[in-house]
Design an enzyme around this catalytic site. Structure first.
Site, PDB file in Angstrom:
ATOM      1  CG  ASN A  58      -1.711   1.230   1.425  1.00  0.00           C
ATOM      2  OD1 ASN A  58      -1.732   2.103   0.540  1.00  0.00           O
ATOM      3  ND2 ASN A  58      -2.388   1.347   2.557  1.00  0.00           N
ATOM      4  CE  LYS A  87      -0.090   3.065   4.895  1.00  0.00           C
ATOM      5  NZ  LYS A  87       0.027   3.123   6.329  1.00  0.00           N
ATOM      6  CG  HIS A  95      -5.754   1.873   5.406  1.00  0.00           C
ATOM      7  ND1 HIS A  95      -5.246   2.780   6.302  1.00  0.00           N
ATOM      8  CD2 HIS A  95      -4.769   0.980   5.168  1.00  0.00           C
ATOM      9  CE1 HIS A  95      -3.996   2.441   6.594  1.00  0.00           C
ATOM     10  NE2 HIS A  95      -3.679   1.351   5.919  1.00  0.00           N
ATOM     11  CD  GLU A 149      -2.791   5.349   6.966  1.00  0.00           C
ATOM     12  OE1 GLU A 149      -2.799   5.427   5.731  1.00  0.00           O
ATOM     13  OE2 GLU A 149      -1.897   4.766   7.616  1.00  0.00           O
ATOM     14  CD  GLU A 194      -3.260  -2.485   7.338  1.00  0.00           C
ATOM     15  OE1 GLU A 194      -2.176  -2.742   6.798  1.00  0.00           O
ATOM     16  OE2 GLU A 194      -3.886  -1.437   7.131  1.00  0.00           O
ATOM     17  N   GLY A 211       2.898   2.235  10.870  1.00  0.00           N
ATOM     18  CA  GLY A 211       3.844   3.331  10.712  1.00  0.00           C
ATOM     19  C   GLY A 211       4.588   3.690  11.987  1.00  0.00           C
ATOM     20  CB  SER A 220       5.626  -1.905  11.917  1.00  0.00           C
ATOM     21  OG  SER A 220       5.244  -0.563  12.190  1.00  0.00           O
ATOM     22  N   GLY A 267       3.001  -1.067   4.282  1.00  0.00           N
ATOM     23  CA  GLY A 267       3.006   0.361   3.968  1.00  0.00           C
ATOM     24  C   GLY A 267       4.416   0.838   3.656  1.00  0.00           C
TER      25      GLY A 267
HETATM   26  P1  13P Z   1       3.233   0.361   7.704  1.00  0.00           P
HETATM   27  O1  13P Z   1       3.754  -0.894   7.061  1.00  0.00           O
HETATM   28  O2  13P Z   1       3.943   1.591   7.213  1.00  0.00           O
HETATM   29  O3  13P Z   1       3.147   0.244   9.185  1.00  0.00           O
HETATM   30  O4  13P Z   1       1.707   0.529   7.168  1.00  0.00           O
HETATM   31  C1  13P Z   1       0.843  -0.534   7.242  1.00  0.00           C
HETATM   32  C2  13P Z   1      -0.391  -0.203   6.512  1.00  0.00           C
HETATM   33  O5  13P Z   1      -1.167   0.639   6.934  1.00  0.00           O
HETATM   34  C3  13P Z   1      -0.647  -0.896   5.240  1.00  0.00           C
HETATM   35  O6  13P Z   1      -1.930  -0.645   4.777  1.00  0.00           O
END
Ligand code: 13P
Length: 251
Positions: free
Chosen positions: A10, A12, A95, A97, A167, A173, A213, A234
């Site tokens: 992803n 983002k 997601h 976010e 997640e 992140g 992560s 991510g």
């Molecule tokens: P990270 O791998 O940066 O923690 O993000 C995970 C994520 O939200 C994937 O959709």
């Protein structure tokens, strides 16, 4: 395990067209002999560029969201018809976010899930608890609610096109990964929820990815767990140096 691993990136809100094209080309080259199922999900503005690069490769093209309506007066939104036009195959929905920064609730996410499935897309439905929900013992309650409500009205036939991504929000992140055991416990629980809704056979087949992560040094331990069938990555999906070792993790 009869389920195939599904390793997804992803991207983002990162990368320009030039950067995205380069990264996609590198991935096509380096994952060509990969054994798992792969996906990259760039921003809307990058989809056309990346679509041309991954065409005829073993990497699927994903979008990070879609509008809840097919078309119309919805300024700033992108529709499933427009995504289909760019050969997008998969849509990530729910997601964290989108849920927490843009206040998407379960009902809106469910509307998008049903619309995307109606148009033949694969859906990656993201679920996961906030830190305070984990600390107050609400992990199962939250994950069950997001799964049940996200899939309301989705029939058994369409469930074949659904992937779940667990997640935990506190792991996204932050560099804090759920331990393989903690993640496994939630994955097993979500599979039980699917069994209750759709039966044991459907539950044994559904792919449940872990996200939060995921890095080259923890991917193999996570993937070794019985109910973890892939990763939604991510930050580490933005560079071949970090994504390739995850996508080609050694079991
Ligand atoms: P990270 O791998 O940066 O923690 O993000 C995970 C994520 O939200 C994937 O959709």
């Amino acid at each position: 395990m009869s389920r195939n691993y599904y390793m997804a990136g992803n991207w983002k809100m990162h990368l320009t067209r030039t950067e995205a094209s380069q990264l996609a080309q590198d991935l096509v080259k380096q994952l060509g002999d990969g054994k798992h199922k792969y996906l990259i999900a760039p921003s809307f503005t990058l989809l056309e560029t990346v679509s041309a690069v991954v065409e005829n490769s073993n990497i699927r093209l994903g979008a990070q969201n879609c509008a809840p309506e097919e078309q119309g007066a919805h300024t700033g939104e992108v529709s499933v018809l427009q995504l289909k036009d760019l050969d997008v195959q998969t849509i990530i929905l729910g997601h964290s976010e989108r849920r927490h920064i843009y206040k998407e609730d379960d009902a809106l996410i469910n509307k998008k899930v049903k619309l995307a499935l109606k148009h033949g897309f694969e859906v990656i439905l993201c679920i996961g608890e906030l830190l305070e929900e984990r600390e107050t013992g609400k992990v199962e309650e939250v994950c069950e609610r997001q799964t049940v409500k996200g899939l309301e009205g989705v029939n058994a036939e369409d469930l074949h096109n659904v992937v779940i991504a667990y997640e935990p929000v506190w792991a996204i992140g932050t560099g804090k990964t759920a331990t393989p055991q903690d993640a496994e416990a939630v994955h097993a629980f979500v599979r039980k929820v699917i069994a209750r809704l759709y039966g044991e056979d459907a539950a044994s087949k559904i792919i449940i990815q872990y996200g939060g992560s995921v890095k080259p040094d923890n991917a193999a331990q996570l993937m070794a767990m019985e109910n973890i069938d892939g990763a939604l990555v991510g930050g580490a999906s933005l560079k071949t140096d970090t994504f390739i070792p995850i996508a080609k993790f050694k079991s």
